[in-house]
Design a protein around this motif. Structure first.
Motif: not given
Length: 476
Positions: A209-210, A215-217, A228-231, A238-240
């Protein structure tokens, strides 16, 4: 023209060579024979080895993978007996938490708190089943969690109403009860992935979730995660706005012991579609796969809808999938890791339909692959070899009719993050410079995929992993 930031020389590309590749601002500017002009920040000499688009792992779990590094291995092949399990769980000081992973009933039977107590009493222990859906805790851990005084769905109880120590799908609840809201750093995971040539990953954890997205960003900005990351995640994801992150599908878990009604699942899928989200449905049994395919058909499939695992897909179910614009993301690595157990435990008439390859492709079903790490081996080259020869760890062959060619196996990990199972990516001008340099030509690599080593991994034009057998010359 600006000098290249990075030049790869003497490379094989799509069967041609020797060719050079110029990389500027994280993208391929040009490739062809004789491009190297002796300028630029750095040069990699491929020495005739093949250069490929970086690989994509289309299904893994980053935080769990990071946490696994600090966990005790509790299943085959590392642990295969009750005595070995006791030894694995009693390392370290008494009283300290022990976190075990990868358990399978072949080691010491079906565990509950009392079975764990018989093995370890002097410290709190929690052991995760290799499926990832179940934690088992001993009585010391149950006391720390306050398990006997809570009413939480997912806490299994015996006929007397006592918690058995078996906790289904309660990872977040356990973290909250332990008072540990921290997440593990991802720098080691990022390096491990780069070391086997992975430049893009799909995190398939349903609870994302948010907070997880933040944390990923942050890990991407810090350089801990160069990929590169697809979540994927929950409806709240939310959108990133980050340039190297995309939001993926709503992850839907189907557990056979608690399946939703068809109408409930159909409505959930329709709601996700209404929010402009695809769905990714977790299916590891025939029943869950039939339910998922039927629900998607009734809701109306949209681009990006996926089936995760599709572990058992007999011909009638395959026909259901073939009628829908769905992608299957499978895990051929389980043929190696679990194939011998499948041959012992799965009915013979179902074994031909386990983790299929050829059957999906021949039916026209879009197919991609992931590792499911840490529940599977994150090395894609081992998975590719398994897709080709279908050999188990002990050398048996599981469902030989499902074998793929080496090129088809490579394609499982070469399609875009946002279009798994689509056209494999190629090295073209102006494409992102997410590339890998192998230690050999493709003609050599295809003969023994599991033996391949990745000498250089390049994410967005930056060398992340560079092994000693590849020659890199820094220039100013």
């Amino acid at each position: 023209m600006r000098a290249p930031d990075l030049t790869i020389v003497n490379a094989e590309i799509a069967g041609r060579g020797p060719l050079d590749i110029e990389i500027v601002d994280g993208r391929v500017r040009a490739f062809g024979p004789g491009l190297a002009r002796g300028s630029g920040d750095s040069v990699i000499d491929a020495a005739g080895a093949v250069v490929l688009p970086g690989l994509h792992d289309h299904h893994l779990h980053l935080f769990a993978l990071a946490a696994a590094d600090a966990s005790a291995r509790c299943g085959p092949p590392d642990v295969a007996s009750p005595e070995a399990l006791r030894e694995a769980l009693t390392r370290g000081a008494p009283g300290e938490w022990v976190r075990g992973i990868g358990y399978h009933a072949s080691v010491a039977g079906e565990l509950d708190r009392w079975a764990l107590d018989a093995l370890v009493e002097d410290r709190p222990v929690r052991v995760q089943h290799r499926s990832g859906m179940l934690w088992i805790v001993n009585s010391a851990a149950a006391a720390r969690l306050g398990l006997d005084g809570v009413e939480v769905p997912g806490v299994e109880r015996d006929e007397h109403g006592r918690p058995t120590g078996r906790l289904f799908r309660l990872d977040g609840w356990i973290r909250t009860r332990l008072g540990d809201g921290s997440t593990p750093r991802l720098d080691t995971v990022g390096r491990r992935l780069a070391g086997v040539g992975i430049t893009g990953v799909t995190d398939a954890t349903p609870g994302n979730g948010p907070s997880e997205l933040r944390v990923f960003e942050a890990a991407l900005d810090a350089g801990d995660l160069p990929q590169r990351l697809l979540v994927m995640g929950s409806e709240t994801l939310p959108e990133s706005q980050h340039g190297r992150v995309r939001r993926g599908a709503v992850k839907v878990l189907l557990d056979e012991h608690a399946l939703p009604a068809l109408e409930e699942l159909r409505d959930l899928i329709a709601a996700a579609h209404g929010a402009q989200r695809a769905v990714a449905v977790h299916c590891v049994t025939r029943a869950t796969l039939v339910l998922a395919a039927t629900a998607v058909a009734e809701a109306g499939a949209v681009g990006g809808d996926r089936i995760e695992h599709a572990s058992v897909a007999p011909p009638p179910v395959l026909e259901l999938l073939a009628d829908l614009p769905l992608t299957v993301v499978t895990q051929p690595t389980f043929v190696v890791a679990r194939g011998d157990a499948y041959l012992r435990e799965v009915p013979a008439d179902e074994q031909p339909w386990l983790y299929r390859g050829r059957g999906f492709l021949d039916a026209g079903v879009a197919l991609a692959a992931g590792s499911d790490a840490p529940f599977g081996d994150l090395n894609p080259w081992i998975a590719m070899q398994a897709a080709v020869d279908r050999r188990t760890r002990n050398g048996a062959v599981l469902a030989p009719d499902e074998q793929l060619t080496p090129e088809e196996a490579l394609a499982l990990f070469s399609t875009p993050l946002g279009a798994p199972g689509g056209a494999p990516r190629a090295i073209v001008v102006d494409a992102p410079a997410d590339l890998i340099v192998l230690d050999r030509s493709w003609s050599e690599a295809r003969r023994a995929l599991a033996d391949v080593a990745v000498h250089s991994t390049i994410c967005a034009g930056r060398v992340v992993e560079n092994e000693t057998r590849s020659t890199r010359r820094e220039r100013v």
